[in-house]
Design an enzyme around this catalytic site. Structure first.
Site, mmCIF file in Angstrom:
data_model
loop_
_atom_site.group_PDB
_atom_site.id
_atom_site.type_symbol
_atom_site.label_atom_id
_atom_site.label_comp_id
_atom_site.label_asym_id
_atom_site.label_seq_id
_atom_site.Cartn_x
_atom_site.Cartn_y
_atom_site.Cartn_z
ATOM 1 C CG HIS A 17 -1.872 -1.226 1.393
ATOM 2 N ND1 HIS A 17 -3.106 -1.116 1.006
ATOM 3 C CD2 HIS A 17 -1.684 -2.451 1.818
ATOM 4 C CE1 HIS A 17 -3.536 -2.188 1.055
ATOM 5 N NE2 HIS A 17 -2.811 -3.010 1.842
ATOM 6 C CE LYS A 99 -6.429 -7.603 -1.574
ATOM 7 N NZ LYS A 99 -5.692 -6.528 -0.843
ATOM 8 C CG HIS A 136 -8.510 -8.526 3.022
ATOM 9 N ND1 HIS A 136 -7.559 -7.789 3.493
ATOM 10 C CD2 HIS A 136 -9.184 -9.444 3.934
ATOM 11 C CE1 HIS A 136 -7.937 -7.784 4.873
ATOM 12 N NE2 HIS A 136 -8.880 -8.701 5.110
ATOM 13 C CG HIS A 170 -3.148 -10.126 4.149
ATOM 14 N ND1 HIS A 170 -4.148 -10.881 4.261
ATOM 15 C CD2 HIS A 170 -3.364 -8.964 3.413
ATOM 16 C CE1 HIS A 170 -5.201 -10.018 3.750
ATOM 17 N NE2 HIS A 170 -4.851 -8.936 3.306
#
Ligand code: DOR
Ligand code: ZN
Length: 342
Positions: A17, A99, A136, A170
């Site tokens: 980011h 994303k 995510h 992540h």
């Protein structure tokens, strides 16, 4: 000890980011200095959800980074895109992937996806065109269970779209590593902070706002599973810092924003971890080779030479009217960057 050196060729940050405006000016050069390229996240206040926005954002990032050896891999914010739009995206030089945020799970994700059923045609087109899907992966459930609750969604996506490249961003749990091993079309990014921290570090003692991120750090056995995958050179696990700067006043306050600013220390801390575990020969795979192979990337040429001379991490980074606290602020990291060759 002393006088150890390792040269990393084309280090990549596969999840970064850099924000916009003044913050972008402050942070972009820090990543550009240490990395040959980065996957740039699209969750600006106004999400990057069309080609024009992506193009102009890439121009701003390029200008701020001011480094011709730092390749931008731009992402679009997931929505329903037509096949025509996706083909046009593929023709843009810096386009990397899309994303997907479930609606409301993290910073600036209100415009995220509410129903995966409603976006199947876009996923099908992405599969056919070979456009990576970055996810995510968290539910809206209890905070410690959010990743685990999302794993069935990953499984369903992997089975329904067997040719789609799906990156579990992540990951924080042993269960995620296990799922990764069951599906060839899944890959994953792992952050530095999830290799270092458990929830105890965040709030087991005094509460540490600068260690608060999403997904939150989990248990020790989760951390160990991540470490094991990374240190063994798992071919589908790649480094993505998820370095996510917020100004100090947004971290040290009543409603602390999620995000850890790790960009300036990331490579040095990784070198420390890999060296400590006698796995320094696996660092190249984690921070570059696995991603290049997975995505057929050709990054800018950059060699980063790390040595075991300590680096003193500043308490804060200031500039452009911004102030941010980095991971390991005020501490010494036993590795530093000796030189960068392009
Ligand atoms: O901690 C986080 N910060 N996790 C995210 O998913 C988003 C990020 C941000 O943009 O601040
Ligand atoms: Zn992120």
């Amino acid at each position: 000890m002393g006088h150890m050196e390792i040269t990393i060729t084309n280090p990549l940050d596969m999840h970064l980011h850099v924000r916009d405006g003044e913050m972008l000016q402050l942070v972009a050069p820090m990543s550009a200095r240490n990395f040959a390229g980065a996957v740039i996240m699209p969750n600006l206040v106004q999400p990057v959800a069309n080609l024009q926005a992506m193009h102009t954002y890439a121009e701003r990032v390029r200008e701020a980074a001011n480094d011709s050896h730092f390749t931008l891999f731009m992402t679009l914010f997931f929505r329903n895109y037509s096949e025509k739009e996706l083909r046009a995206a593929q023709n843009m030089p810096n386009f990397f992937g899309i994303k997907l945020y479930p609606a409301g799970v993290t910073t600036n994700s209100d415009e995220g996806v509410r129903s995966l059923r409603a976006v199947e045609s876009t996923l099908r087109h992405m599969e056919e065109l070979g456009i990576p899907l970055l996810v995510h992966g968290e539910s809206q459930g209890f905070v410690l269970d959010r990743e685990a609750e999302f794993l069935p969604v990953y499984r369903r996506l992997a089975e329904q779209f067997p040719k789609l490249i799906i990156c579990m961003e992540h990951i924080t749990t042993a269960a995620a590593i296990q799922l990764l091993n069951e599906h060839e079309n899944l890959c994953a990014t792992v952050t530095l902070h999830h290799l270092e921290l458990t929830l105890d570090d965040v709030l087991g003692g005094m509460m540490k706002p600068h260690l608060f991120c999403k997904p939150v750090a989990k248990r020790e056995d989760d951390r160990e599973a991540l470490l094991q995958a990374v240190l063994s050179g798992h071919p589908r696990v790649m480094f993505g810092s998820d370095s996510a700067p917020h100004p100090v006043h947004k971290k040290e306050c009543c409603e602390c924003a999620a995000g850890i600013f790790s960009a300036p220390v990331a490579l040095c801390c990784l070198a420390k971890i890999f060296a400590e575990h006698g796995a320094i020969d696996k660092l190249q795979a984690f921070v570059s080779d696995n991603a290049c192979r997975r995505y057929n990337l050709i990054p800018s040429k950059k060699k980063v030479i790390l040595c075991d001379t300590p680096m003193q991490v500043p308490m804060e980074y200031c500039g452009y009217g911004q102030k941010i606290t980095p991971l390991h602020a005020g501490e010494q990291v036993p590795w530093s960057i000796k030189n960068v060759e392009v």
